[in-house]
Design an enzyme around this catalytic site. Structure first.
Site: not given
Ligand SMILES: NC(=O)c1ccc[n+]([C@@H]2O[C@H](COP(=O)([O-])OP(=O)(O)OC[C@H]3O[C@@H](n4cnc5c(N)ncnc54)[C@H](OP(=O)(O)O)[C@@H]3O)[C@@H](O)[C@H]2O)c1
Ligand SMILES: NC(=O)c1ccc[n+]([C@@H]2O[C@H](COP(=O)([O-])OP(=O)(O)OC[C@H]3O[C@@H](n4cnc5c(N)ncnc54)[C@H](O)[C@@H]3O)[C@@H](O)[C@H]2O)c1
Ligand SMILES: NC(=O)c1ccc[n+]([C@@H]2O[C@H](COP(=O)([O-])OP(=O)(O)OC[C@H]3O[C@@H](n4cnc5c(N)ncnc54)[C@H](OP(=O)(O)O)[C@@H]3O)[C@@H](O)[C@H]2O)c1
Ligand SMILES: NC(=O)c1ccc[n+]([C@@H]2O[C@H](COP(=O)([O-])OP(=O)(O)OC[C@H]3O[C@@H](n4cnc5c(N)ncnc54)[C@H](O)[C@@H]3O)[C@@H](O)[C@H]2O)c1
Lengths: 464, 100, 361, 361, 464, 100
Positions: C121, C126, C129, C132, C227
């Site tokens: 992950r 991504q 993935d 996802s 996870y």
């Molecule tokens: N889309 C998906 O499916 C998914 C799933 C899991 C993870 N991700 C990851 O999430 C990230 C997404 O990028 P992103 O640019 O959307 O978000 P990000 O890189 O996580 O940045 C979000 C920014 O928002 C600011 N923020 C938080 N709360 C705020 C508020 N109330 N007011 C103003 N600013 C606020 C934070 O800075 P401050 O704390 O300084 O305010 C933070 O730097 C990527 O790294 C991606 O890989 C995406």
């Molecule tokens: N690297 C990336 O950018 C990327 C991409 C996709 C997802 N993610 C992150 O990975 C994480 C997991 O995503 P997922 O959908 O594949 O998870 P998953 O399908 O493995 O699980 C689903 C959810 O169930 C929750 N869960 C497990 N046991 C539980 C319990 N006993 N009670 C209540 N909730 C429980 C987990 O915390 C998870 O949030 C998320 O934070 C997601 O944002 C990151």
């Protein structure tokens, strides 16, 4: 007291008056502003005493009269109900106007006392100044009296118009100027008195054609007149305090009446020229809008709601049309931040489809526990300070409760009229879906906010 | 090369007009009614003229006709001064109370 | 180089690994695409749609024989696998744990296998993935289906004939599927609650307008790789109490809680189901790993106490077009990473975390 | 006075005319309520739920015999009707046009019949307006069902695996059902178009975020009573052209256009369906009156050119709980108006527009 | 020309200056305002000529010098790039200051010419006025020079502080007053010159401890000083125009610097007293934020966007957390009303779930055709004036393109840095989901708006 | 009983301060930079003093020391007048152009 020193003190009192008005820029400083005003007045009076330097019986009489007048004023001020404010101000104005006339008369009768020359040989400039002061004062006096009578309800509030009205006013105005000119050349008593008399008449004629709804503008305009009169007398008496204050009051009154006209979406000139456009208007809309409505702006609404302890929002089809739900949510957020309790009252048939309002409020993320249906909330209106009716109409119409002939008779309605104030946001006085007039628009505790629901709500947010 | 005081007075007059103009724009609309009543109170500074008129001339014959006008003017202005400021005060008090 | 894909068993799997859109992309990389007949007919996509963009339609055998890489959704049956030859590459959701034997065979035949659910992950991965992309749609579809199934209207409606109050939805597990479920239910006007063990999910749930059920003294149970870990006893008890209380007024439950490689945690217990209002619906997306509800039966609709429990394993068969579109793009992105554009060959670069982790050894 | 209701034929009608909630209301008016056994069991409502609030559970015969007023959804079968006696009142959706014979019989037996779909559309009658209350739910449900049926996701999703674009929905007829359909589809994130002949509906559609297809030179075709008139030839042609152009990109069509007492207008013609993208869905709520689409078959799912056309007549059987709740309240409001609270009797006051118009003569 | 007439004209020119400032209350009237200013200045100059009445060679010299100076001024005005505005204003100030000093010196050297008495016997009031004028002028001069140098980059923009700085300034200030007192008693040349010299020194010392970022405030403050100097001279010369204008400029400058401080959320006194609080600040936060970031407020952002022709919005997880979508939509509406082209750029992984941003934007009714995915819009950044990044971080991080070691290497990112200006709305400099620093925050064309995304966006809406 | 003109000047001075105060509050923040440059230009009304200084005294010996200071002041002020107004003009033009 030397002339320099008293001039300095007059300056100070003028500045205090400026500060008094400045204080009103926010409610917090407003009372302090009033104190400045009182201080300024006190200084002006004391300095005048000292500079006249005549500490004989005259002074005692002055004090006695001061106290008599003061007591009357204080008595009125304490007794008058707050709702009678506008007429009170109008009444007071008339006094100022009359006082200005008296001072001018006094100066005309005894110019030596004021250093203006001698009877029959008064300085030209002074003569112009004093006769202008007297004329404006007289207009202020009689105009204010009319305004007072209209507001008090002694005289009908509807405009009194007759043909050639404006022409007569014009003639009278020109006559005053002509007489002043003759006065300057002849210095005749009779002419002076005629000026005063004609001015009284002009004051009456100027105000009678103006409708009751426009009275606040008129009062402010008369206020302005009284200022100019004071300034005129100030020039005569070479008194800085009078000049500063007169100019201050004169210009601020004029601007205020302009601002008020803008707020009510009325033409300044129409109002001031005494129902100039009244005739044009009546043909088009007046026939329908017989009854007077109170017309507010976003600031008024913001002020009312900010200071309320509870507000109930009544959305209707107009909110949907304007797509005002997001702005509304924002307004409510701002109110809640101010500690106001806010809830939404949803009438079962508000909008054009079942659940219309719910869809939109949900879109704007309004929490469900703030949304109530008619039966749940209808009793709360009696205890609520403000009902904010946004684009709803039929669902608030009390005729449904009272008039079996009405097409909506029997439909339960939201009792918005029971709340202390009702704000209606809609674009006009036109009816809703059912096509019937809503009596609430003309109630005393209703303030109409004529605008697109979204725009108005956004403006209120800004003013909050 | 002395300048006529009238010019100065005119300057003062005109500058005061500007001040009045600006001062009012900065008043919050919700305070327009108190504004009217306070300007009304202030405009009774005409009492200055009234006092001069009342006390004008020799102190013996107080009740010359011109003085009488002065005294009348004093009463009128005094009603206005006290009434105006007090009513304003009452109004403002009301605004205060509503604020939490 | 040639990539190929054969029809899945349409009875169980309606998604496909290659869509006309990505064929174009493969071609622009310089790759040939071989497909079997009527590859995606069940999705309303004729073979000529594929041929128009340059794919070849061959027989089952020919596809297997001629392709360097075989892209699938699921691992094919024994018969098909036997036809594969050394140095071919097989990519799909191979489930190496449950298909151990098949995989062993393949590896012994020097067939390289990549299983995409093993993808690390990391940010760079991504776009490949599949967990996802598919979980996202599953979360959406679970809500749509349970709303269609529910005998009441979801949004609040205040009408002349009385008020319909908004339905209350509980989403268990706020991962990708859970978040999309929250978003979808919220859109419809439901009141949405959610619970998860990862602390970060509170903010995430709220960012979608959901209400997070905070279990007191909750610890953060997120692993390095994003996870969930298994939870402690104490936490479980508190979570149970809170849940039971909440469930009394819940109309629809969407279960999405998973722990990778393990049985899904049982979160909605029997006694909780008993207190739920009759007519409620539980949609268990975790069914394939045992389900989050105690009564879940895989691929069956159970009725207990007036509560209907649906345990769908392959909910995306009901949303096959969108699911295939995303899956095919994920696949393409994986291939794009695997393919060496200069040498025009596939290169198993074990330095690359993505390749290393997904390869089944 | 006693009101009663007997079970509907549950196979065709899942809604009921009396719910426990309204039993309470009837009681507070001083009315007794008689019901048959297992009256609403299919909705998960046991007989004791009714008994708790004071209803009597009697046999079929006893209910018919003892009640002064019989409240139903649909007109009962001959057998049942024969058991009714003079001076009883029968209220329901009786469809006097299609049930002419039955009704004649009843009237000749001095049984007073009220058919609620005849209710005048006046403000006061809104709380009894079953057409509104049921159409509202039908509009909602049609959208939910077609979304569940549609093979793609509805809302726009820009994801790492590519973008799913928002589905495009066309609502034909923006009456009560149409407006609710617009609102529901909009909520889910669809792009919603709508068409209607009434001019006022443009503003109404836009007030819900929909886009109104304006047919040039459109005339206002609303009658005094708020229903639609039939349209002119010229208008029809222009509307057709515009529709055909629009339908090329539409994924889901919800048809709700009705003209009371007439066959529904055919709006979606065969040639229009041919240009629609494959995989699209047409949900025809006007099916019971012939349908707005040329190919609609009542209560069948037709597939033409990859487009699925569903012609549901009683969609509310799928939302029976909410539908019953609203229907029962409408009924109660009607009874409340009919009942003279002082004299404690039912009074047929023909001065009252509502009573006069709904009574079948 | 009689004294009265010229006094009248000076009054008119003063009023024209008031109108010049008034014109700036809206961009529409601003240019007209400038013409009023020019007219006022022309009248003042001509009247002065006429009232001096000395039409000899002197006049020709005056005209020559006027033309020389004017040409230089015009040349500079046309040549200077717009970006050098602040330093230009500072430079010009120094000239006004010096001119005031020169006039005061001239008056001191030849009091008879100004009717102030004779050398060694100058009127007391005039002496005070002229020495105050000279002192303030000198401070203005040297202070403006320092401000100019700092802004021009010739001198380092960082505050120059040393121990006892404020104490020394205080001493110098007191010394000036003491010297003025002595000057009045002794009328000695040397004392006058010392006053001027010390004032020069004080001007330098007052400005060096103020950091480059606060320079606009300083300039406005110096502006105010130059006004007071002019007013002082005006009293000396008994010239109404100078008094009115001086007071006008003096008070408006002071208020403006106060308003600017408030806008920048800085304490007025800290700034004016020359980095009074500078030392406290550095210790707490500076350690982490090594690199300098440009820090803006809602007004800056509103100004930038209002005057842009195209804006791209980049929403991220922070927008979702702050639930800023409705406010954002409103901001975009306001921009569109201003004729700005606005689109939304959605990164495939913005937020925390696939399609996260889409859900929220749809909720706020953002039309789909304004929403673009990365590939569609990434090239547009190069042609766009402002990128408004609201709560996004990782998805804009250019390190993904350049550093193979970075955990996000290889992820496509939005090329916001290619747009002319980038506005980042976030609460702090802390990183996003990937936990890595974003180099963009420190770029030259980036303005950080530190605040909750919703609050900031709402404020921008207010400023628009 | 003549009033010292100084009192009048003081009144004028103080009233002007008020006007300055109010005038600035009503300026839109986006025009603060032009405001600075226009006040700068206006403040060079000091040229009035400079001209008087330059032409002071007998017209024959123009180049007395005090006159020289006057001339210098004229140059400085003139730079400012022309530069200030022109630069303001340029700035405002920019605002105009950007507005559609
Ligand atoms: N889309 C998906 O499916 C998914 C799933 C899991 C993870 N991700 C990851 O999430 C990230 C997404 O990028 P992103 O640019 O959307 O978000 P990000 O890189 O996580 O940045 C979000 C920014 O928002 C600011 N923020 C938080 N709360 C705020 C508020 N109330 N007011 C103003 N600013 C606020 C934070 O800075 P401050 O704390 O300084 O305010 C933070 O730097 C990527 O790294 C991606 O890989 C995406
Ligand atoms: N690297 C990336 O950018 C990327 C991409 C996709 C997802 N993610 C992150 O990975 C994480 C997991 O995503 P997922 O959908 O594949 O998870 P998953 O399908 O493995 O699980 C689903 C959810 O169930 C929750 N869960 C497990 N046991 C539980 C319990 N006993 N009670 C209540 N909730 C429980 C987990 O915390 C998870 O949030 C998320 O934070 C997601 O944002 C990151
Ligand atoms: N709910 C249902 O199912 C349904 C169905 C059909 C009919 N109805 C009927 O609809 C009515 C509903 O009552 P209601 O109070 O919601 O609506 P209403 O009585 O129709 O009043 C709506 C008001 O909103 C104002 N308005 C319209 N657009 C506006 C805008 N952009 N900004 C501000 N105001 C705007 C209009 O006044 P201006 O023009 O002066 O602005 C109008 O008076 C009832 O009569 C009901 O019987 C309901
Ligand atoms: N009195 C009330 O307060 C009240 C109560 C309920 C409904 N109404 C109003 O009554 C009206 C009709 O509502 P309904 O839902 O019962 O209508 P309906 O079910 O009779 O018809 C549905 C819609 O189809 C439209 N239609 C008919 N022929 C069409 C054609 N050829 N092309 C396109 N559209 C066509 C109609 O205009 C109507 O909007 C609406 O305006 C509604 O708001 C009023």
């Amino acid at each position: 007291m030397t002339a320099n020193l008293s001039a300095l003190f007059y300056l100070i009192s003028g500045i205090l008056f400026i500060l008094a008005l400045r204080g009103l820029s926010s409610p917090e400083t407003s009372r302090q502003g009033n104190y400045f005003g009182i201080a300024g007045m006190t200084i002006a009076i004391i300095v005048t005493f000292l500079s006249v330097g005549n500490f004989g019986t005259g002074l005692i009489y002055v004090l006695i009269f001061l106290i008599i007048g003061g007591s009357i004023g204080a008595f009125i001020a304490f007794r008058i109900p707050m709702t009678a404010m506008p007429e009170l101000v109008a009444g007071f104005h008339s006094l100022v106007g009359l006082a200005a006339v008296f001072v001018a008369i006094s100066a005309f009768l005894k110019p030596e006392a004021f250093n203006l020359g001698t009877i029959g040989d008064i300085k030209l400039a002074s003569l112009i100044e004093m006769s202008l002061g007297a004329a404006i004062g007289a207009i202020t006096f009689s105009g204010s009296i009319i305004a007072f009578l209209k507001l008090r309800g002694i005289m009908s509030g509807s405009p009194i118009t007759f043909k050639g009205q404006h022409f007569i006013n014009l003639i009278l105005g020109l006559a005053i100027f002509a007489l002043i000119y003759y006065l300057c050349t002849t210095q005749s008593d009779n002419i002076f008195w005629s000026i005063v008399l004609i001015s009284f008449l002009l004051g009456v004629l100027l105000i009678i054609p103006i409708g009751g709804a426009d009275m606040p503008v008129v009062i402010s305009m008369l206020n302005s007149y009284s200022g100019w009169a004071a300034a005129g007398i100030g020039f005569t008496l070479e008194n800085t305090a009078l000049i500063i204050t007169g100019a201050l009051v004169g210009s601020s009154g004029a601007i205020l009446s302009y601002i008020m006209c803008k707020g009510m979406n009325r033409s300044f000139f129409n109002v001031i020229l005494g129902g100039w456009g009244a005739t044009d208007q009546s043909s088009s809309s007046q026939s329908k809008e017989q009854k007077p409505v109170k017309n507010g702006n976003a600031d008024d609404a913001a002020f009312l709601m900010k200071n309320a302890s509870s507000v109930i929002i009544v959305p209707g089809y107009g909110m949907a049309v304007a797509q005002a739900q997001h702005a509304l949510r924002e307004m409510v957020d701002a109110l809640k931040k101010n500690g106001v309790k806010v809830s939404y009252a949803i009438h079962p048939v508000a909008g054009r489809m079942p659940g219309h309002m719910n869809v939109l409020l949900a879109e704007a993320n309004v929490p469900y526990d703030e949304v109530f249906e008619l039966e749940e909330i209808n009793n709360d209106f009696a205890n609520c300070d403000v009902a904010y009716v946004i684009g709803a109409n039929d669902v608030t119409n009390p005729v449904a409760k009272s008039d079996p002939q009405s097409p909506i008779y029997g439909m339960p309605v939201l009792d918005v009229e029971k709340s202390k104030s009702v704000l209606f946001v809609k674009r006009s006085l036109s009816p809703g879906y059912a096509g019937i007039d809503n009596d609430l628009f003309y109630r005393d505790n209703t303030l109409m906010l004529f605008a697109d629901a979204k725009k108005m709500t956004e403006e209120i947010v800004k003013s909050l | 090369m002395e300048i006529d005081p009238f010019i100065f007075r005119l300057s003062i007059f005109i500058l005061s007009i500007f001040v009045g103009y600006y001062v009012v724009w900065s008043v919050t609309p919700s305070l327009h009614t108190p504004l009217m009543s306070v300007t009304n109170a202030i405009s009774s500074v005409i009492i200055v003229g009234a006092i001069i008129a009342a006390l004008a001339g020799s102190s013996i014959e107080v009740f010359e006709i011109s003085n009488i006008f002065g005294f009348l003017a004093i009463i009128l202005a005094a009603v206005n001064i006290f009434g105006g400021f007090l009513v304003t005060q009452r109004m403002l008090q009301m605004y205060k109370k509503k604020k939490k | 180089m040639i990539i190929g894909s054969i029809s899945e068993n349409v009875k169980y799997e309606k998604r496909v690994a290659i869509t006309p859109d990505v064929v174009k992309k493969y071609k622009s990389l310089g790759l040939e695409v071989n497909l079997t007949k009527n590859y995606a007919l069940h999705l309303g996509i004729n073979d000529n749609k594929y041929q128009e963009v340059g794919a070849n339609i061959l027989s089952h055998e020919d596809v297997l024989l001629n392709s360097d890489v075989i892209l699938q959704m699921n691992i094919p049956d024994e018969e098909t696998l036997n036809k594969l030859r050394a140095n071919q590459i097989l990519i799909g959701v191979l489930n190496p744990y449950s298909n151990e034997k098949k995989i062993k065979n393949l590896i012994s035949k020097k067939i390289t296998c990549f299983s995409l659910e093993l993808l690390p992950r990391i940010t760079r991965a991504q776009s490949m993935d599949i967990l996802s992309s598919q979980a996202n749609l599953a979360g959406y579809k679970a809500v749509i289906d349970s709303f269609a199934y529910f005998q009441k209207a979801i949004p609040m409606m205040m009408t002349a004939a009385g008020t319909i109050s908004a339905a209350k939805v509980l989403v268990v597990g706020a991962g990708v599927a859970g978040l999309q479920a929250i978003a979808t239910a919220k859109r419809m006007g439901a009141i949405v609650f959610a619970t998860d063990v990862r602390l970060a999910s509170k903010e995430q749930v709220e960012s979608l307008g959901g209400k997070f059920l905070v279990v007191e003294g909750s610890e953060n149970l997120e692993t390095e790789s994003g996870y969930a870990k298994e939870t402690s006893e104490d936490f479980k008890k508190k979570q149970e109490e809170l849940l039971k209380e909440t469930l009394r007024k819940i109309d629809i439950v969407i279960c999405t809680a998973l722990i990778p490689g393990k049985k899904a945690p049982i979160i909605v217990k029997k006694d909780m189901i008993e207190v739920m209002p009759s007519g409620s619906v539980i949609y268990d997306l975790a069914a394939s790993q045992g389900g989050n509800s105690e009564l879940t039966k895989v691929d069956e609709i159970i009725e207990a106490n007036g509560v209907r429990i649906m345990g769908e394993t392959n909910i995306l068969n009901k949303l096959p077009v969108s699911a295939s579109n995303l899956y095919a793009k994920n696949m393409f992105n994986f291939i794009n990473n695997l393919f060496n554009k200069e040498k025009k060959t596939f290169e198993i670069n074990l330095e690359d975390e993505i390749i290393e982790k997904t390869m089944v050894k």
